[in-house]
Every structure is written in C-alpha cells, then in structure tokens.
Design a protein around this motif. Structure first.
Motif, mmCIF file in Angstrom:
data_model
loop_
_atom_site.group_PDB
_atom_site.id
_atom_site.type_symbol
_atom_site.label_atom_id
_atom_site.label_comp_id
_atom_site.label_asym_id
_atom_site.label_seq_id
_atom_site.Cartn_x
_atom_site.Cartn_y
_atom_site.Cartn_z
ATOM 1 N N ASP A 240 0.834 -1.203 0.000
ATOM 2 C CA ASP A 240 0.000 0.000 0.000
ATOM 3 C C ASP A 240 0.870 1.255 0.000
ATOM 4 O O ASP A 240 0.608 2.216 -0.727
ATOM 5 C CB ASP A 240 -0.938 0.007 1.203
ATOM 6 C CG ASP A 240 -1.984 -1.087 1.137
ATOM 7 O OD1 ASP A 240 -2.447 -1.400 0.019
ATOM 8 O OD2 ASP A 240 -2.334 -1.647 2.182
ATOM 9 N N ARG A 241 1.915 1.253 0.810
ATOM 10 C CA ARG A 241 2.817 2.407 0.858
ATOM 11 C C ARG A 241 3.703 2.450 -0.386
ATOM 12 O O ARG A 241 4.016 3.529 -0.891
ATOM 13 C CB ARG A 241 3.663 2.360 2.125
ATOM 14 C CG ARG A 241 2.839 2.503 3.398
ATOM 15 C CD ARG A 241 3.701 2.410 4.640
ATOM 16 N NE ARG A 241 2.891 2.527 5.849
ATOM 17 C CZ ARG A 241 3.380 2.425 7.087
ATOM 18 N NH1 ARG A 241 4.683 2.205 7.264
ATOM 19 N NH2 ARG A 241 2.581 2.547 8.122
ATOM 20 N N ALA A 242 4.100 1.286 -0.871
ATOM 21 C CA ALA A 242 4.893 1.254 -2.102
ATOM 22 C C ALA A 242 4.085 1.819 -3.264
ATOM 23 O O ALA A 242 4.620 2.521 -4.132
ATOM 24 C CB ALA A 242 5.342 -0.173 -2.405
ATOM 25 N N LEU A 243 2.782 1.529 -3.290
ATOM 26 C CA LEU A 243 1.943 2.012 -4.389
ATOM 27 C C LEU A 243 1.913 3.536 -4.425
ATOM 28 O O LEU A 243 1.880 4.130 -5.504
ATOM 29 C CB LEU A 243 0.527 1.446 -4.263
ATOM 30 C CG LEU A 243 -0.444 1.865 -5.375
ATOM 31 C CD1 LEU A 243 0.024 1.348 -6.733
ATOM 32 C CD2 LEU A 243 -1.858 1.357 -5.076
ATOM 33 N N ASP A 244 1.915 4.186 -3.263
ATOM 34 C CA ASP A 244 1.954 5.650 -3.241
ATOM 35 C C ASP A 244 3.135 6.170 -4.057
ATOM 36 O O ASP A 244 3.024 7.150 -4.793
ATOM 37 C CB ASP A 244 2.074 6.160 -1.802
ATOM 38 C CG ASP A 244 0.815 5.932 -0.983
ATOM 39 O OD1 ASP A 244 -0.271 5.837 -1.583
ATOM 40 O OD2 ASP A 244 0.926 5.860 0.254
ATOM 41 N N VAL A 245 4.273 5.515 -3.913
ATOM 42 C CA VAL A 245 5.489 5.940 -4.608
ATOM 43 C C VAL A 245 5.389 5.600 -6.091
ATOM 44 O O VAL A 245 5.747 6.409 -6.954
ATOM 45 C CB VAL A 245 6.723 5.289 -3.965
ATOM 46 C CG1 VAL A 245 8.003 5.774 -4.641
ATOM 47 C CG2 VAL A 245 6.770 5.595 -2.463
ATOM 48 N N VAL A 246 4.892 4.422 -6.407
ATOM 49 C CA VAL A 246 4.757 4.005 -7.806
ATOM 50 C C VAL A 246 3.831 4.947 -8.568
ATOM 51 O O VAL A 246 4.128 5.357 -9.701
ATOM 52 C CB VAL A 246 4.253 2.553 -7.892
ATOM 53 C CG1 VAL A 246 3.907 2.179 -9.333
ATOM 54 C CG2 VAL A 246 5.287 1.596 -7.327
ATOM 55 N N LEU A 247 2.714 5.312 -7.960
ATOM 56 C CA LEU A 247 1.752 6.172 -8.653
ATOM 57 C C LEU A 247 2.364 7.523 -9.001
ATOM 58 O O LEU A 247 2.127 8.060 -10.089
ATOM 59 C CB LEU A 247 0.505 6.369 -7.786
ATOM 60 C CG LEU A 247 -0.345 5.128 -7.519
ATOM 61 C CD1 LEU A 247 -1.545 5.487 -6.648
ATOM 62 C CD2 LEU A 247 -0.793 4.473 -8.804
ATOM 63 N N ARG A 248 3.157 8.095 -8.094
ATOM 64 C CA ARG A 248 3.810 9.366 -8.393
ATOM 65 C C ARG A 248 4.899 9.184 -9.447
ATOM 66 O O ARG A 248 5.131 10.062 -10.274
ATOM 67 C CB ARG A 248 4.412 9.943 -7.125
ATOM 68 C CG ARG A 248 5.255 11.225 -7.336
ATOM 69 C CD ARG A 248 4.421 12.483 -7.404
ATOM 70 N NE ARG A 248 3.810 12.723 -6.109
ATOM 71 C CZ ARG A 248 4.439 13.289 -5.062
ATOM 72 N NH1 ARG A 248 5.695 13.686 -5.186
ATOM 73 N NH2 ARG A 248 3.817 13.472 -3.913
ATOM 74 N N SER A 249 5.589 8.058 -9.393
ATOM 75 C CA SER A 249 6.726 7.849 -10.297
ATOM 76 C C SER A 249 6.311 7.639 -11.737
ATOM 77 O O SER A 249 7.117 7.822 -12.658
ATOM 78 C CB SER A 249 7.556 6.643 -9.829
ATOM 79 O OG SER A 249 6.897 5.417 -10.116
ATOM 80 N N ALA A 250 5.067 7.255 -11.969
ATOM 81 C CA ALA A 250 4.552 7.029 -13.325
ATOM 82 C C ALA A 250 3.095 7.441 -13.345
ATOM 83 O O ALA A 250 2.198 6.610 -13.300
ATOM 84 C CB ALA A 250 4.709 5.572 -13.735
ATOM 85 N N GLY A 251 2.874 8.745 -13.401
ATOM 86 C CA GLY A 251 1.523 9.280 -13.336
ATOM 87 C C GLY A 251 1.204 10.200 -14.492
ATOM 88 O O GLY A 251 2.005 10.347 -15.431
ATOM 89 N N PRO A 252 0.047 10.842 -14.464
ATOM 90 C CA PRO A 252 -0.403 11.697 -15.570
ATOM 91 C C PRO A 252 0.585 12.833 -15.861
ATOM 92 O O PRO A 252 1.050 13.507 -14.939
ATOM 93 C CB PRO A 252 -1.739 12.244 -15.068
ATOM 94 C CG PRO A 252 -2.205 11.252 -14.046
ATOM 95 C CD PRO A 252 -0.966 10.741 -13.385
ATOM 96 N N ARG A 253 0.893 13.033 -17.123
ATOM 97 C CA ARG A 253 1.806 14.117 -17.496
ATOM 98 C C ARG A 253 1.263 15.471 -17.075
ATOM 99 O O ARG A 253 2.040 16.375 -16.723
ATOM 100 C CB ARG A 253 2.047 14.098 -19.002
ATOM 101 C CG ARG A 253 2.827 12.896 -19.462
ATOM 102 C CD ARG A 253 3.050 12.923 -20.975
ATOM 103 N NE ARG A 253 3.736 11.716 -21.409
ATOM 104 C CZ ARG A 253 3.996 11.424 -22.670
ATOM 105 N NH1 ARG A 253 3.619 12.258 -23.626
ATOM 106 N NH2 ARG A 253 4.625 10.312 -22.986
ATOM 107 N N ALA A 254 -0.039 15.622 -17.096
ATOM 108 C CA ALA A 254 -0.635 16.904 -16.722
ATOM 109 C C ALA A 254 -0.386 17.246 -15.262
ATOM 110 O O ALA A 254 -0.501 18.408 -14.865
ATOM 111 C CB ALA A 254 -2.142 16.883 -17.006
ATOM 112 N N GLN A 255 -0.049 16.260 -14.448
ATOM 113 C CA GLN A 255 0.185 16.486 -13.022
ATOM 114 C C GLN A 255 1.667 16.477 -12.657
ATOM 115 O O GLN A 255 2.026 16.518 -11.486
ATOM 116 C CB GLN A 255 -0.552 15.423 -12.202
ATOM 117 C CG GLN A 255 -2.066 15.464 -12.365
ATOM 118 C CD GLN A 255 -2.767 14.328 -11.629
ATOM 119 O OE1 GLN A 255 -2.195 13.695 -10.743
ATOM 120 N NE2 GLN A 255 -4.010 14.071 -11.989
ATOM 121 N N LEU A 256 2.549 16.439 -13.655
ATOM 122 C CA LEU A 256 3.978 16.390 -13.392
ATOM 123 C C LEU A 256 4.437 17.658 -12.685
ATOM 124 O O LEU A 256 4.232 18.768 -13.175
ATOM 125 C CB LEU A 256 4.738 16.220 -14.705
ATOM 126 C CG LEU A 256 6.263 16.133 -14.600
ATOM 127 C CD1 LEU A 256 6.688 14.848 -13.901
ATOM 128 C CD2 LEU A 256 6.886 16.209 -15.994
#
Length: 274
Positions: A240-256
């Motif tokens: 669950d905590r790892a997913l927080d990091v994964v989502l930020r590391s590969a997320g929407p370009r509009a939110q970069l």
C-alpha cells in the motif's frame, strides 16, 4: 481519487504487479492489464493514468497513456560523497571500460543492455552489435554486501522498505521491525537530507551494509543504487505504501511537478504543471 485514476500494468505477470494491483483495488482504483500485442487502448479509452511495468514495454505505451515516467539520472551515484558510497564509482563508456586491467563491477546505469556483474577485466565484458563503444556504463570497486535493503522514497521520506538480500542471496524481510530498521532509517534520512535534491520526488533507493575483511574498519552503510519505482520489485515492503510511490513515479503528465521535469524519461512530451 478521481474518475480518471487507473493503473495500467504491463502484460508480463510479476508478484509485485499482483500486490500493487490488489492495493490499487483496495483504494478504489481500476486496474487494467495492457495487451501484449496490438493497440494500447484501455477498455475505457481513458488517458492520464498510472503505469507499472518494464521500460521496453513502457516505450510503446506511455505516449498513448499520457504518462510521465520518473527515473534517477544515470550519474547520481557518482555524484555522492564517499561517506555515502563506501567505494569508488565512475561513469565511463563501454569502450573505456574494455580497457580495465583489474576486477570491477560494471553495469549499464539504467538500461539492461548487458548483465550487471563483476568482470575480471575489461576483456570479459559482453560484445554484440548493440553494444557500441559509446554505451554509458558505471564502474565500481568490487565490494561485498552483507545485507541490502530497498527503500520506497516519496518527497524525501522513506515510506516503506524491505531487505532483499544477504551476501548476494535473495532474503526478503520487511523493514518494519527489522533489527536494522533504526540504522537503515538513520542512514537514509542523512542521505536524503544531504543528496535528495538530486533524485525525483518518487524513487526507489537501495542501500546496504558493506562487509569488511577480518580486522578491517567497522561495517559501513552505503548506497547500492537508485531505481525507477515503476519498475522495481517490492519484495516484503508494504504494498500500500509502495503504491503511493509508484503512482507518483509514473503518473499523468498533466500532473507532473516542476521539480520532476528533469527526471522525466519522456521529457520532450511532458510539460510540468505549475
């Protein structure tokens, strides 16, 4: 979460993708395994989600998904003070590495163009048409790690982690409650405070305890390497905590985020927000 939040997975199954998928479902996200061949359209035709999987497959799909992939720079490890590495590390070209006359640990810094390993000398390095003399490599002193840990870092803070090996053998054990947890967190806190600006906001950092010859100096904690969170095995880390990091590391370009623009793998198509 918004209605656009979803996690796209590369088609190759891994235990980590299964763990992250279950975690994403628990927080109300949709998860879609992308087709191995053909188009990359998700079942709903949405864009701007998140991605987990290998870089080769990512190169085929992230533009269509409008995902920004964050990764540490190839030379980050070589910029660290010796107190954080415990060994000599240098960037070079494969052509230069072929001139080595001593044993060394040689690896491609981010690509997987040849196996990262200890080579007796430069003549033992792999050859092939795809391995031009200009391929960048990282050359390190040969060391022995008595224990190695993977840390999931978000905004300069360790969110979770796992031991993944002892003396080079797979040995997964969660960081929380580990006998080395305090020492690992203390070292990581100092490292991130001093050198964290050179990393993306979401990243995986591997650290380890260097073994020393009998009668040598006290054991030293050191950085093994930094990796992309969107292509890392979480071992025994809290998914669950790892997913927080994964989502930020590969997320929407509009939110970069603006600070992450220089760490974006597909930077020419990514426009930092704000």
């Amino acid at each position: 979460m918004t209605e656009r939040d979803f996690l796209a997975l590369a088609p190759q199954y891994t235990t980590t993708s299964e763990l992250l998928s279950a975690s994403a479902h628990r927080r109300g996200m949709e998860v879609e395994v992308l087709p191995a061949h053909g188009g990359v359209d998700t079942a709903s035709g949405r864009r701007g989600g998140h991605y987990y999987g290998g870089p080769a497959f990512a190169a085929r799909v992230v533009d269509a998904l409008e995902v920004a992939l964050l990764e540490p720079s190839d030379d980050w490890l070589t910029t660290l003070p010796h107190e954080y590495t415990g060994r000599r590390i240098a960037m070079a070209t494969l052509g230069e590495a072929r001139g080595l006359s001593r044993p060394a640990f040689v690896k491609p810094p981010s690509a997987k163009s040849f196996p990262a390993a200890v080579y007796a000398d430069g003549s033992r390095l792999p050859e092939g048409p795809e391995l031009s003399p200009e391929v960048p490599v990282q050359i390190s002193d040969v060391v022995t790690w008595s224990a190695e840990f993977r840390l999931y870092v978000l905004d300069g803070e360790v969110r979770t982690g796992s031991q993944y090996s002892t003396f080079g053998r797979l040995d997964a054990e969660r960081l929380e409650g580990h006998r080395y947890e305090g020492a690992v967190r203390d070292f990581a806190d100092g490292l991130l405070a001093a050198c964290g600006d050179g990393l993306p906001s979401a990243v995986v950092v591997d650290i380890g305890l260097l073994a020393t010859p009998e009668g040598g100096a006290p054991k030293q904690w050191a950085v093994v390497e930094a990796n992309m969170a969107w292509f890392s095995n979480c071992y025994a880390a809290d998914p669950d905590r790892a997913l927080d990091v994964v989502l930020r590391s590969a997320g929407p370009r509009a939110q970069l985020a603006g600070r992450d623009g220089r760490f974006c793998r597909n930077v020419e198509d990514a426009h930092p927000a704000g």
